[in-house]
Enzyme design. Structure first.
Site, PDB file in Angstrom:
ATOM      1  N   ASN A 137       0.761  -1.389  -0.322  1.00 13.74           N
ATOM      2  CA  ASN A 137       0.057  -0.041  -0.075  1.00 13.74           C
ATOM      3  C   ASN A 137       0.784   1.121  -0.096  1.00 13.74           C
ATOM      4  O   ASN A 137       0.560   2.213   0.697  1.00 13.74           O
ATOM      5  CB  ASN A 137      -0.827   0.008   1.094  1.00 13.74           C
ATOM      6  CG  ASN A 137      -2.059  -1.010   0.898  1.00 13.74           C
ATOM      7  OD1 ASN A 137      -2.347  -1.830   0.035  1.00 13.74           O
ATOM      8  ND2 ASN A 137      -3.013  -1.038   1.970  1.00 13.74           N
ATOM      9  N   ARG A 157      -3.490 -13.870  -0.420  1.00 14.87           N
ATOM     10  CA  ARG A 157      -4.633 -13.809   0.126  1.00 14.87           C
ATOM     11  C   ARG A 157      -5.752 -14.930  -0.315  1.00 14.87           C
ATOM     12  O   ARG A 157      -5.429 -15.367  -1.688  1.00 14.87           O
ATOM     13  CB  ARG A 157      -5.236 -12.667   0.090  1.00 14.87           C
ATOM     14  CG  ARG A 157      -4.817 -11.559   1.172  1.00 14.87           C
ATOM     15  CD  ARG A 157      -5.409 -10.269   1.120  1.00 14.87           C
ATOM     16  NE  ARG A 157      -5.043  -9.525  -0.129  1.00 14.87           N
ATOM     17  CZ  ARG A 157      -5.479  -8.287  -0.057  1.00 14.87           C
ATOM     18  NH1 ARG A 157      -6.082  -7.731   0.844  1.00 14.87           N
ATOM     19  NH2 ARG A 157      -5.459  -7.654  -1.315  1.00 14.87           N
TER      20      ARG A 157
END
Length: 346
Positions: free
Chosen positions: A82, A214
Site C-alpha cells: 500500500n 490472500r
C-alpha cells in the site's frame, strides 16, 4: 522586484534545488514529515497501519499516541504494501529539500537502507520485512509493491525527485539493486508454449514459482500489476535484448487478452447487502482487462473468500464482487501512448 521575489517564493520552497534554510535561523519543520518520523520503525521502514488502524498523516497525533508509537518502534510490521515506506521516503526527501532539516535526511537514509536490506539475493522484495509470516515473505508485485521500490531506486540512481541529496555511494547501491530487480522480473515472467506472457502477483521467494497470497488472490496472470512492471522496464535507458523482448511480449499479451464490448460498473440492487452490485455491462466503446487470468489458458478467473476458483464474477459473494477491482483499463495508456513512444526511442 520585491513583489516578484515573494511571488516566486512558494515555487522555490517546493523545489528540490533549495540549498539552505531561507530563514537562516530557526530549524524549519514540516508537520507531515514530523509525523512520519514518529511512525518510522527502528529497522528503517514504515508500517501501513498501527494495529488495524491505517496510518493517516492528515490526522493529528496526541502526545500520548506519539509516545505509544515511539515506544513500539521495534515492531516488525514495516512493509512496502500500500505504498508504505516508499510514500514516506518520497515525501521526506522533498521535505528535506525544502527545509534542510537534517532529521528528514537521516530518516530517508535509514529508509533507503531498509529497502537495500529487505531485497533478496535473487532480486525480489518481500511484502514485509523483517516479518515473514505466511505470504508476507513472498516476492510481491501485488498492488505494485516491488515496482514502487524499484521506481524509488531508479530515481535515486538517476538523481531525480530530490534523491540527488543522497551520497554517490547510495546511487551505486541503487543501480546494483535495480540490476538484481530486473533479473528477478525477467526470471518470473510466465511463459506459455514457449512464448513469454506477463507476471503473477506473488512468487515464492525461494523457487520463484507463482504463489497464492490472500484467499481471493489466486495464482494467475495479472492484468494490472503487469502493466506497471512493463512501465518500469521501459524506464531503462539502454535496455538489454532480454528486457526489450520482455516488454514486447507483455504488450503483445495485453493486446490478445483485452475484453471488448463491456464495462465493469456498479448498479443499484436492493436485494444485495449494501444495496448495490458490480457487473459487466455491454458497452460497444469499452475495452477492459481482467485483474486475474488463468495461468495456462488466459481465461479470466475469480475467487471469493472460500478460495475456490470461479469462471464468472457472478459466482462469488457480493462483498467480493463489489470490494475488489476485478476488471479495469490498466493497460490502455500503455498500449495507446507509452509503448509506441518507447518503440520510437529504440
Amino acid at each position: 522586484m520585491k513583489r516578484l521575489i515573494f511571488a516566486l517564493l512558494p515555487a522555490l520552497l517546493s523545489s528540490c534545488a533549495v540549498a539552505q534554510n531561507l530563514s537562516g535561523s530557526a530549524l524549519q519543520l514540516d508537520s507531515t514529515a514530523e509525523k512520519m518520523l514518529v511512525y518510522q520503525r527502528s529497522v528503517g521502514g514504515w508500517p501501513k497501519a498501527v494495529g488495524k488502524v491505517p496510518i493517516d498523516y492528515d490526522q493529528p497525533i496526541s502526545t500520548k499516541l506519539r509516545l505509544e508509537i515511539k515506544a513500539d518502534s521495534l515492531h516488525d510490521d514495516a512493509t512496502i504494501d500500500n505504498k508504505a515506506t516508499t510514500k514516506e521516503l518520497r515525501y521526506l526527501v522533498k521535505a528535506y529539500a525544502n527545509t534542510r532539516n537534517p532529521a528528514y535526511l537521516a530518516a530517508v537514509k535509514k529508509g533507503i537502507n531498509y529497502l537495500f536490506k529487505a531485497q533478496y539475493e535473487n532480486g525480489g522484495w518481500p511484502q514485509y520485512f523483517p516479518d515473514h509470516h505466511l505470504y508476507r515473505a513472498q516476492i510481491t508485485y501485488n498492488d505494485n509493491a516491488m515496482v514502487n521500490v524499484l521506481n524509488v531506486m531508479q530515481d535515486l540512481a538517476e538523481g531525480k525527485e530530490c534523491f540527488e541529496v543522497l551520497p554517490e555511494a547510495e546511487r551505486k547501491r541503487a543501480l546494483a539493486a535495480i540490476d538484481k530487480g530486473i533479473s528477478c522480473i525477467l526470471k518470473t515472467q510466465v511463459p506459455q508454449d514457449g512464448k513469454l506472457t506477463v507476471w503473477c502477483a506473488q512468487y515464492d521467494q525461494h523457487t520463484l514459482k507463482p504463489a497464492q497470497a490472500r484467499a481471493f488472490e489466486p495464482i494467475s496472470l495479472s492484468g494490472m500489476e503487469s502493466v506497471y512492471i512493463v512501465e518500469f522496464l521501459m524506464r531503462q535507458k539502454n535496455p538489454s535484448a532480454a528486457v526489450v523482448t520482455s516488454i514486447k511480449s507483455a504488450v503483445d499479451w495485453f493486446q490478445k487478452s483485452k475484453i471488448t464490448g463491456y464495462d465493469f460498473v456498479f448498479i443499484k440492487d436492493p436485494n444485495q447487502v449494501g444495496g448495490k452490485d458490480r457487473v459487466l455491462k455491454p458497452d460497444a466503446s469499452s475495452v477492459i482487462w481482467a485483474r486475474f487470468y488463468e495461468i495456462t489458458n488466459n481465461t479470466p478467473i475469480f475467487m471469493g473468500r472460500e478460495s475456490i476458483p470461479k469462471k464468472t464474477l457472478a459466482e462469488i459473494e457480493v462483498e467480493r464482487r463489489t470490494g475488489y477491482a476485478w476488471y479495469g483499463k490498466w493497460p490502455e495508456s500503455l498500449i495507446d501512448k507509452k509503448y509506441p513512444a518507447w518503440l520510437k526511442k529504440l
